[in-house]
Design a protein around this motif. Sequence first.
Motif, short mmCIF file in Angstrom:
data_model
loop_
_atom_site.label_atom_id
_atom_site.label_comp_id
_atom_site.label_asym_id
_atom_site.label_seq_id
_atom_site.Cartn_x
_atom_site.Cartn_y
_atom_site.Cartn_z
N GLY A 57 0.84 -1.18 0.00
CA GLY A 57 0.00 0.00 0.00
C GLY A 57 0.88 1.23 0.00
N HIS A 58 0.55 2.22 0.84
CA HIS A 58 1.35 3.45 0.89
C HIS A 58 2.52 3.34 1.86
N GLU A 59 2.60 2.24 2.61
CA GLU A 59 3.70 2.06 3.55
C GLU A 59 4.83 1.27 2.90
N LEU A 60 6.06 1.56 3.33
CA LEU A 60 7.20 0.77 2.90
C LEU A 60 7.12 -0.64 3.48
N TYR A 61 7.64 -1.59 2.72
CA TYR A 61 7.66 -2.98 3.19
C TYR A 61 9.12 -3.41 3.34
N GLY A 463 -13.00 2.63 2.36
CA GLY A 463 -11.85 2.90 3.21
C GLY A 463 -11.55 1.68 4.07
N LEU A 464 -10.38 1.11 3.92
CA LEU A 464 -10.02 -0.14 4.60
C LEU A 464 -9.46 0.14 5.98
N PHE A 482 -5.38 3.46 5.23
CA PHE A 482 -4.85 4.39 6.21
C PHE A 482 -3.66 3.80 6.95
N GLY A 483 -2.90 2.99 6.22
CA GLY A 483 -1.73 2.35 6.82
C GLY A 483 -2.02 0.92 7.22
N PHE A 484 -1.03 0.08 7.12
CA PHE A 484 -1.18 -1.33 7.48
C PHE A 484 -0.64 -1.60 8.88
N LEU A 485 0.53 -1.06 9.18
CA LEU A 485 1.16 -1.32 10.47
C LEU A 485 0.69 -0.36 11.55
N ARG A 486 0.00 0.71 11.18
CA ARG A 486 -0.49 1.66 12.18
C ARG A 486 -1.48 0.97 13.13
N PRO A 487 -1.48 1.30 14.39
CA PRO A 487 -2.47 0.73 15.32
C PRO A 487 -3.89 0.98 14.82
N TRP A 488 -4.79 0.09 15.18
CA TRP A 488 -6.17 0.17 14.71
C TRP A 488 -6.81 1.50 15.11
N SER A 489 -6.50 1.98 16.31
CA SER A 489 -7.13 3.23 16.76
C SER A 489 -6.72 4.40 15.85
#
Length: 556
Positions: A57-61, A463-464, A482-489
């Motif tokens: 997604g928009h985050e680096l892997y 929006g996922l 809205f980010g994969f690794l970001r906390p759910w909150s």
Amino acid sequence: MFLRSARAELIALLLFALVLLGIGIGLRDPWPSDEPRFALVARWMVEHGQWLFPHRGHELYPDKPPVFMWLQAFFYLIVRSWRVAFLLPSLLSGLMTLGLVYDLGRRLWNHRSGLLAAAALLLTIHFTYQFRNAQIDPLEVGWITLANYGLLRHLLLGPNWRWFAVGCFFAGVGVITKGVGVLALLMLAPFLFARWRGWRHLALPRGGWRWAGSLALFLVPILAWLVPMVLTAHLDGDPQHAAYVQNILFGQTVHRYATPTGHIHSPFYFLGIMATDWLPLALLLPWAIPAWWRRLKRRDARYLLPLGWWLLVLMFFSLSPGKRDVYILPALPMVALAMGPLLPGLLRKLGPRRALFGLTLLLASLLSVAAALAMTRHPHWAMQIERSLDPRIWRVLLAIGVSGLLAAALFRVRRAALGWAFFALALWSLYGLWGYPILNGDRSALDVMQRARQLAGPQVTLGLVAWKEQNLLMAQGPVAEFGFLRPWSQQYRAATHWLHADPSQRRLFMLQQAMGDCVDRAKATHIGHANRREWWLVPADALVPGCVPADGRDDD
């Protein structure tokens, strides 16, 4: 053997391998846990041109180097189908590995030894299963086997400095694929021991500068990837790129080996893996080990180098607390190679033939009985399994089991090896042609993403929130994340602001576990079940004002 010429037998084996490893390609999408992640990264490369720094997604892997994803993207540009392209690196790596094992066996001993070594490798459950999947490990096995091939051509059949250089180079390619390609160079340790002790069948290459020059080629592919990446990260000043470099070079290599955070197992873990996943080859070890020992006592370096390398690899991975079954897979081709010259004699013995026959009969009986009970009696364990699998899969398993029983009845103990080959052909053919279409909708998340699009409408943006890679990969129509690794909150806060900005044309696609008490489920829509998870479609009026769900964890 059975055919008129060695070439015809080799072609027959490779065609058989093409069926076992390739049947079903094009009938399924990437399945968790790893396949959707790599395919998503590869697709992002194609669509956004981000080849040097992989993105999920928009985050680096930063978890893996990009070589495997490069190949998936490359094959997509050729075939223009992700359903085909994502599996091609594993398929071609498998065929290459089998060809290399055959050619080494032929050169070290004879055609029959090479052919049986490759056949034993192909028919080992761990090999066939892994090379039918789109993970990095099958490609890594291919590079390491190619490196071993080059080294052994030089150390046992040489001097052959060109092949030694090729071996060192592809050990480096293995490093930028998954980090452990350097293990191929451990082949030098048993070679030096054998040379010191004067073992037979050993080449004695001389030339100090040639050793150094060839070994230096190990660094060429590493530097070809590393230098542009580090320079780009330094010149653009992007802190995310700097963090990526730090993580990929240290966090995913040294720290992951020395202080892993998951998959913790005992030092004897791989013994159990080899005893089970390496069936039926593992059944032959009680007869093979004494035969190997007799040849080692005669100082035959053709056995010492592959077997010694196997033990060194086993020791290396056993010393780390973190262990997964695929870590030991690169050793399997060398074990099969050393098994090759023993197989003509072993398969004439009654004990090994009985063991192979018993394995075929046992697995076929278990599959048949379990499938029949699940279809007729519906026991509790079957109902539990059906929560994540389509009940129609029991028909597939029953057909596989009956095929195995038929193979045992037709080939019996006398031709037990052919019986296992027939059983393997039936298993992977039925699973690929029949099982893939049944399981694909749930396992790939295709069904739930299509359902979400149908409910939302063609123009609404989804929006996922708390999503998995397969959700973004299989999403239909416009989506936002809205980010994969970001906390759910944090994902939830960003998603709610985004949703309220245009509530008529936006909806949230949310994991039930992440909703907490912040969503009025009477106003939301349950989309369905996929990958053992429940998913919901959430409009703006279903959000509870001022509520933010607690951070959760999803380890699958």
